[in-house]
Design a protein around this motif. Sequence first.
Motif, PDB file in Angstrom:
ATOM      1  N   GLN A 156      41.299  52.512  32.177  1.00 30.84           N
ATOM      2  CA  GLN A 156      41.559  51.477  33.184  1.00 30.84           C
ATOM      3  C   GLN A 156      41.448  50.102  32.524  1.00 30.84           C
ATOM      4  O   GLN A 156      40.598  49.880  31.648  1.00 30.84           O
ATOM      5  CB  GLN A 156      40.563  51.582  34.346  1.00 30.84           C
ATOM      6  CG  GLN A 156      40.853  50.618  35.478  1.00 30.84           C
ATOM      7  CD  GLN A 156      39.788  50.693  36.569  1.00 30.84           C
ATOM      8  OE1 GLN A 156      38.598  50.596  36.286  1.00 30.84           O
ATOM      9  NE2 GLN A 156      40.232  50.916  37.808  1.00 30.84           N
TER      10      GLN A 156
ATOM     11  N   TYR B 126      41.759  45.707  33.575  1.00 32.03           N
ATOM     12  CA  TYR B 126      41.863  44.710  34.641  1.00 32.03           C
ATOM     13  C   TYR B 126      41.722  43.317  34.025  1.00 32.03           C
ATOM     14  O   TYR B 126      41.155  43.142  32.946  1.00 32.03           O
ATOM     15  CB  TYR B 126      40.818  44.949  35.729  1.00 32.03           C
ATOM     16  CG  TYR B 126      39.399  44.983  35.208  1.00 32.03           C
ATOM     17  CD1 TYR B 126      38.621  43.819  35.162  1.00 32.03           C
ATOM     18  CD2 TYR B 126      38.826  46.178  34.784  1.00 32.03           C
ATOM     19  CE1 TYR B 126      37.319  43.856  34.693  1.00 32.03           C
ATOM     20  CE2 TYR B 126      37.525  46.211  34.321  1.00 32.03           C
ATOM     21  CZ  TYR B 126      36.776  45.052  34.277  1.00 32.03           C
ATOM     22  OH  TYR B 126      35.487  45.094  33.809  1.00 32.03           O
TER      23      TYR B 126
ATOM     24  N   TYR C 136      41.127  38.985  35.110  1.00 31.92           N
ATOM     25  CA  TYR C 136      40.788  38.014  36.154  1.00 31.92           C
ATOM     26  C   TYR C 136      40.478  36.657  35.525  1.00 31.92           C
ATOM     27  O   TYR C 136      40.164  36.553  34.340  1.00 31.92           O
ATOM     28  CB  TYR C 136      39.613  38.511  37.001  1.00 31.92           C
ATOM     29  CG  TYR C 136      38.319  38.687  36.234  1.00 31.92           C
ATOM     30  CD1 TYR C 136      37.404  37.634  36.103  1.00 31.92           C
ATOM     31  CD2 TYR C 136      37.997  39.916  35.657  1.00 31.92           C
ATOM     32  CE1 TYR C 136      36.223  37.792  35.402  1.00 31.92           C
ATOM     33  CE2 TYR C 136      36.813  40.082  34.958  1.00 31.92           C
ATOM     34  CZ  TYR C 136      35.923  39.017  34.838  1.00 31.92           C
ATOM     35  OH  TYR C 136      34.760  39.187  34.152  1.00 31.92           O
TER      36      TYR C 136
ATOM     37  N   ASP D 123      41.223  37.606  40.860  1.00 34.89           N
ATOM     38  CA  ASP D 123      41.843  38.770  40.241  1.00 34.89           C
ATOM     39  C   ASP D 123      43.306  38.463  39.921  1.00 34.89           C
ATOM     40  O   ASP D 123      44.050  37.947  40.764  1.00 34.89           O
ATOM     41  CB  ASP D 123      41.751  39.980  41.172  1.00 34.89           C
ATOM     42  CG  ASP D 123      40.316  40.442  41.363  1.00 34.89           C
ATOM     43  OD1 ASP D 123      39.519  40.280  40.413  1.00 34.89           O
ATOM     44  OD2 ASP D 123      39.978  40.941  42.456  1.00 34.89           O
TER      45      ASP D 123
ATOM     46  N   MET E  34      46.128  44.293  37.097  1.00 32.04           N
ATOM     47  CA  MET E  34      45.455  45.584  36.974  1.00 32.04           C
ATOM     48  C   MET E  34      46.371  46.526  36.208  1.00 32.04           C
ATOM     49  O   MET E  34      47.546  46.688  36.569  1.00 32.04           O
ATOM     50  CB  MET E  34      45.144  46.160  38.359  1.00 32.04           C
ATOM     51  CG  MET E  34      44.477  47.525  38.339  1.00 32.04           C
ATOM     52  SD  MET E  34      42.773  47.472  37.701  1.00 32.04           S
ATOM     53  CE  MET E  34      41.947  46.590  39.022  1.00 32.04           C
TER      54      MET E  34
END
Length: 217
Positions: free
Chosen positions: A163, A165, A167, A184, A187
């Motif tokens: 995973q 991500y 931000y 955010d 993703m």
Amino acid sequence: MSIHTPGTHENLVLAQNVNGRLRAEARMIFARAFMQRAIGAGIFVALAGVGIGAASYGWAYMNQFDSAAEKIAAAMQTALSDVTLKTKGEVTLTDNTLKLEGLPAQRESSVPTPTKAQLGADSAPNSKAPVNTTFTVFKQVPYLDGQIVTGWNFKPSEEKPYQQYCYFSRRTNEAKGQVEIKIDVAMDGKILPQPQKSDVNLAILGTNCVWHDGKSL
């Protein structure tokens, strides 16, 4: 004008005077010749002396440098004979790579790697329930008054993150204290939907995200 007869007193006197004058001139000529010969001999002797002196000076000059060179060579030989050179070490050839034993080990990489203690592989809850351990690698890019942070979540047995991500984060000082603002952005390599009531452009922020494979998933 009178002509004296032979044998007279006047003729004898004249003959003696002429004879004396000739002898005097002969002696003068001889003296001049002798002087010239003496001068020539003197010049010859002087030049010979100069030549002999120059030859002697040259021989002495060359002999002096030869002696100095011999003295220097002898001094160096004496100095080197009193010096002892010592070497210590081992050179080994392994797999076509030349290595010097005893040198400090070189670090293969400056990238930090989690240790077993940092991962806490032996940690467990009081309930004794099974524990799945993962770890996250953060990549931070300065942006405006904050930074764009990309997180890669890894499982210990896998080389690729399961995973990712991204931000935007910045801190502000408020009356109640320091407050962190977090937005955010993306993703798993994809930009999140743009909020309708927001002045922040997520697509622009997303250009500063650092994905594991260098491209969007």
